[in-house]
Design an enzyme around this catalytic site. Structure first.
Site, PDB file in Angstrom:
ATOM      1  N   ASP A 104      12.699  57.444 123.838  1.00  0.00           N
ATOM      2  CA  ASP A 104      12.016  56.185 123.579  1.00  0.00           C
ATOM      3  C   ASP A 104      11.966  55.365 124.863  1.00  0.00           C
ATOM      4  O   ASP A 104      12.989  55.190 125.538  1.00  0.00           O
ATOM      5  CB  ASP A 104      12.756  55.399 122.506  1.00  0.00           C
ATOM      6  CG  ASP A 104      11.857  54.991 121.353  1.00  0.00           C
ATOM      7  OD1 ASP A 104      10.793  54.423 121.643  1.00  0.00           O
ATOM      8  OD2 ASP A 104      12.207  55.235 120.196  1.00  0.00           O
ATOM      9  N   ASP A 218       7.349  52.362 123.122  1.00  0.00           N
ATOM     10  CA  ASP A 218       7.461  51.299 122.134  1.00  0.00           C
ATOM     11  C   ASP A 218       6.488  50.159 122.447  1.00  0.00           C
ATOM     12  O   ASP A 218       6.429  49.683 123.592  1.00  0.00           O
ATOM     13  CB  ASP A 218       8.907  50.779 122.142  1.00  0.00           C
ATOM     14  CG  ASP A 218       9.191  49.780 121.063  1.00  0.00           C
ATOM     15  OD1 ASP A 218       9.181  50.160 119.878  1.00  0.00           O
ATOM     16  OD2 ASP A 218       9.429  48.601 121.398  1.00  0.00           O
ATOM     17  N   GLU A 271       2.962  53.581 120.947  1.00  0.00           N
ATOM     18  CA  GLU A 271       2.923  52.784 119.724  1.00  0.00           C
ATOM     19  C   GLU A 271       1.994  51.603 119.952  1.00  0.00           C
ATOM     20  O   GLU A 271       2.219  50.792 120.844  1.00  0.00           O
ATOM     21  CB  GLU A 271       4.320  52.294 119.349  1.00  0.00           C
ATOM     22  CG  GLU A 271       4.336  51.495 118.057  1.00  0.00           C
ATOM     23  CD  GLU A 271       5.656  50.798 117.806  1.00  0.00           C
ATOM     24  OE1 GLU A 271       5.995  50.572 116.626  1.00  0.00           O
ATOM     25  OE2 GLU A 271       6.354  50.456 118.789  1.00  0.00           O
ATOM     26  N   HIS A 345      11.204  55.081 111.563  1.00  0.00           N
ATOM     27  CA  HIS A 345      12.344  54.162 111.516  1.00  0.00           C
ATOM     28  C   HIS A 345      11.929  52.731 111.211  1.00  0.00           C
ATOM     29  O   HIS A 345      12.774  51.902 110.872  1.00  0.00           O
ATOM     30  CB  HIS A 345      13.098  54.202 112.839  1.00  0.00           C
ATOM     31  CG  HIS A 345      12.308  53.644 113.986  1.00  0.00           C
ATOM     32  ND1 HIS A 345      11.176  54.246 114.480  1.00  0.00           N
ATOM     33  CD2 HIS A 345      12.472  52.522 114.730  1.00  0.00           C
ATOM     34  CE1 HIS A 345      10.685  53.539 115.477  1.00  0.00           C
ATOM     35  NE2 HIS A 345      11.436  52.473 115.647  1.00  0.00           N
ATOM     36  N   ASP A 346      10.633  52.422 111.331  1.00  0.00           N
ATOM     37  CA  ASP A 346      10.119  51.068 111.076  1.00  0.00           C
ATOM     38  C   ASP A 346       9.391  50.953 109.740  1.00  0.00           C
ATOM     39  O   ASP A 346       8.831  49.897 109.449  1.00  0.00           O
ATOM     40  CB  ASP A 346       9.147  50.653 112.189  1.00  0.00           C
ATOM     41  CG  ASP A 346       9.858  50.219 113.458  1.00  0.00           C
ATOM     42  OD1 ASP A 346      11.030  49.827 113.376  1.00  0.00           O
ATOM     43  OD2 ASP A 346       9.237  50.292 114.532  1.00  0.00           O
TER      44      ASP A 346
END
Length: 594
Positions: A104, A218, A271, A345-346
C-alpha cells in the site's frame, strides 16, 4: 492497451489478487493483533487457494489513528506487526511459491507524527511547505467555524473532513492551520512542492529495491488541490471532494511518477475516490504515456446503496449495478483495464451487501465470486471472502473501532441529529468499515483461532459455522468453489482477454453475458493461435427460481458446463434447448464453442 484490436498480454491481467488486512489476519504472539509472521504462517493456505498476488495493507510504523493509514515512517514496520526482517521472510515465502507482493502506498497524507510534519510545523527550511498551511479567517466574517483553533478565528475555508468535522486543525507551534481531508492526525502533503514529490519517489524506489512487485495507491486522485481551495457549499464536504478529486495537476504528478519510478511489469492500482469518476480521467490515469497505472479502483458501484451519512442507505437494483459494470467495461475496453471487487477493508462484506447472508449464504457467495472472476478485469479477493464471511451484528458503539464510523456518529449524537447508537444501529451494521475488519475465521475454536489473546476487535459469532477449517474439509464449500474458479480463469484466455457482451441489461433478476475470443486471434505476446473460445455466464441474482430463454445463436447442443454452484443433471439439456431453469442464486458458466 491494445495493438490493432489484439489484447496485450500482461501478467497482472491474468492474476487474482488476495488482499490482506494484517491487523485482522493471523496473530502469532498473543497480543490480539495480527502480525507479519502470522501471514507467513498462512502462505501455504494462499498457495493452495491459487492466488497470484498478495496486496498487503499498510504495515509501516504508525500511531494508528486510522489503523495504519497514518504513516509515521515509510521505511520501518509497526512494532505490533513485527520487523523488516519479518517482512523480508514473508516476501521470500511468497516469491518461493510464485506469489507476487504489492504494498500500500499512502502518500496523499502522512501522520502528524512523521518527521516531515514535525519539521514543517517548526518551519525548518526545505520542510516548511511540505504540507498545506494557511492562516485562519475572522470568524465573524465567514459562515463557518471550528473549535480547533483560537477564539474568534475560523479555518481557512469551509471544507469538511471525510471522517467528520472540519478539514482543518490549528497548530499552536506554527500558529497556522493545516489541511487534513481525513483524520486530524493525517495532514495532507503538498504535492506542489517538488521536494515532496521527490521524497515520495525515493521511498517508492526504496521498496522496489527490496523486491516488491507493485503498489496499491491510496486515494491517489486527491493529491492535487485546486488554486485558492474554493468552497463549494453545493458539493460533498463543502467542496473538499469536488475540489481535490482529480485536481488540476494530478495527471502531471502521476506522469512524473510514471517516468521516474513506474514500470509496465509492475502491478499498480490507484484508488480513485469520488463518484462518478469521469471516464476521460480514468483513461488518462491508465495511459502508459501519462499516469501509467495498470488499473484503478472506482467507487461507482460502491455508492449505489449509500446515503450521505455512514448509517444511511439507499435502495439499488440489479440493472443499476449491471449498468455500472457495463459502462466501465466499455469505457476501458480499448484503453485500459478494470479492477474487479465487491468488498475490501473499506467496505462491508459482499455476501451481506449484495447477496443473502442467511439461507443462501453459500449460493450467493459463490454466485458473486463467479461474477467477479468471469468479468473482464483483474479480480480482487478480500480476506475471508473465500469463506463467505458476513457482516458483524454490532450491538453498541463499544464494539466499533473505525474512525470513519465513530467520528461522524459521535458528532451526530452530540449535536442532537441522532438520538443514540440504537437509532441508527441497522445502518451501522450494514455500512461500517469494521464489518471487513473483524478477524479472519480460521476455525470454530475460541476467537476463531485468530489469536490466543483478546482480539483487538470482536470475532463474528458465526465463526463456528463459517471458518477455513470447515470450508476446506467440505467439497461443496465456498472455499472450494473459489479455488475451482481461480483455476478455471487460468485455463481460459476468454475469461481474461475475451470481449464482454451483456444480455438482458434491464433485467433486475438475472445477469447473463458472453465472453468471446475469436478463433485464430492471438493475444499479443503469445505465440499460440488457437486461443479462440466463447463462454456464457448465467447468474440468477434472486432467492427464487428463474427461467431464462437464451437468444438465438447462444444455445448449443455441443456446449459444456465448466462450473456451477449447484449439482445438476439438466444443465446441458437446458443449454441445448436454450431454456435455463436457474435455482435461487444459481451460477453457471458454459463453453458455447471453441
Amino acid at each position: 492497451m491494445e495493438s490493432d484490436g489484439v489484447p496485450e498480454r500482461r501478467w497482472w491481467k491474468e492474476a487474482v489478487v488476495y488482499q490482506i488486512y494484517p491487523r485482522s489476519f493471523n496473530d502469532t504472539d498473543g497480543d490480539g493483533v495480527g502480525d507479519i509472521p502470522g501471514i507467513t504462517e498462512k502462505v501455504d493456505y494462499l498457495d493452495e487457494l491459487g492466488v497470484d498476488v498478495v496486496w498487503l495493507c499498510p504495515v509501516y510504523d504508525s500511531p494508528n489513528a486510522d489503523n495504519g493509514y497514518d504513516i509515521r515512517d515509510y521505511r520501518s514496520v509497526m512494532d505490533e506487526f513485527g520487523t523488516l526482517a519479518d517482512w523480508a521472510d514473508l516476501r521470500d515465502a511468497l516469491h518461493e511459491r510464485g506469489i507476487r507482493l504489492i504494498m500500500d502506498l499512502v502518500v496523499n497524507h502522512t501522520s502528524d507524527e512523521h518527521e516531515w510534519f514535525r519539521r514543517s510545523r517548526r518551519r525548518e527550511g526545505a520542510y516548511e511547505d511540505y504540507y498545506w498551511w494557511r492562516e485562519g479567517r475572522d470568524a465573524a466574517a465567514v459562515d463557518w467555524g471550528s473549535d480547533r483553533g483560537p477564539d474568534g478565528e475560523a479555518p481557512p475555508n469551509a471544507w469538511q473532513s471525510f471522517f467528520g468535522g472540519p478539514a482543518w486543525s490549528y497548530d499552536d507551534r506554527r500558529e497556522e492551520w493545516y489541511l487534513h481531508l481525513f483524520d486530524r492526525k493525517q495532514p495532507d502533503l503538498n504535492w506542489r512542492n517538488p521536494r515532496v514529490r521527490e521524497a515520495v519517489f525515493d521511498l517508492m524506489d526504496w521498496w522496489l529495491d527490496r523486491g516488491i512487485d507493485g503498489f496499491r495507491m491510496d486515494v491517489i486522485n486527491l493529491i492535487s488541490k485546486p488554486d485558492g481551495l474554493p468552497n463549494d457549499f453545493d458539493g460533498p464536504f463543502n467542496g473538499a471532494m469536488t475540489g481535490a478529486a482529480n485536481g488540476p495537476r494530478v495527471h502531471e504528478y502521476l506522469a512524473e511518477m510514471n517516468e521516474r519510478v513506474l514500470d509496465r511489469d509492475l502491478l499498480t492500482v490507484g484508488e480513485m475516490v469520488g463518484s462518478p469518476l469521469p471516464m476521460e480521467h480514468a483513461r488518462r490515469y491508465l495511459d502508459p504515456d501519462e499516469g501509467g497505472l495498470s488499473m484503478l479502483f472506482h467507487f461507482e458501484h460502491m455508492l449505489l446503496d449509500r446515503g450521505e451519512r455512514v448509517w444511511e442507505r439507499d435502495e439499488w437494483t440489479l440493472s443499476e449495478l449491471k449498468a455500472v459494470f457495463n459502462r466501465w467495461d466499455e469505457g476501458l475496453s480499448e484503453t485500459g483495464w478494470n479492477a474487479l471487487y465487491l468488498n475490501n477493508h473499506d467496505q462491508p462484506r459482499m455476501v451481506s451487501r449484495f447477496g443473502d447472508d442467511g439461507e443462501y449464504r453459500r449460493e450467493s457467495a459463490t454466485l458473486l465470486a463467479t461474477l467477479l472472476h468471469t468479468l473482464r478485469g483483474t479480480p480482487y479477493v478480500y480476506q475471508g471472502e473465500e469463506l463467505g464471511m458476513t457482516n458483524y451484528p454490532f450491538d453498541s458503539m463499544d464494539e466499533l473501532r473505525d474512525v470513519d464510523t465513530l467520528n461522524p456518529l459521535r458528532q451526530a449524537i452530540e449535536g442532537g441529529e441522532v438520538a443514540s447508537f440504537d437509532a441508527v444501529r441497522d445502518g451501522i451494521r450494514a455500512n461500517s468499515r469494521d464489518n471487513a475488519r473483524t478477524p479472519m475465521q480460521w476455525s470454530a475454536a475460541e476467537h476463531a483461532d485468530f489469536t490466543d489473546g483478546e482480539p483487538w476487535i470482536g470475532v463474528n459469532p458465526d465463526h463456528d459455522e463459517v471458518n477455513a477449517e470447515r470450508e476446506r474439509a467440505d467439497d461443496d464449500s465456498v472455499w472450494r468453489y473459489y479455488r475451482d474458479l481461480i483455476a478455471l480463469r487460468e485455463e481460459h484466455d476468454a475469461l481474461v482477454y475475451g470481449d464482454y457482451d451483456p444480455l438482458f441489461p434491464d433485467d433486475d433478476e438475472v445477469w447473463v453475458y458472453t465472453r468471446s475470443l475469436d478463433l485464430g486471434d492471438d493475444v499479443a505476446g503469445d505465440s499460440a493461435d488457437d486461443t479462440g473460445e466463447r463462454l456464457l455466464v448465467a447468474l440468477n441474482v434472486t432467492g427464487g427460481d428463474r427461467d431464462v430463454r437464451l437468444p438465438p445463436g447462444v444455445a448449443s447442443d455441443e456446449g459444456a458446463l465448466l462450473i456451477g454452484n449447484y449439482r445438476t443433471d439438466d444443465a446441458l439439456r437446458e443449454f441445448a434447448a436454450g431454456e435455463l431453469r436457474l435455482r435461487p442464486w444459481e451460477a453457471r458458466v458454459y463453453r458455447v464453442a471453441e
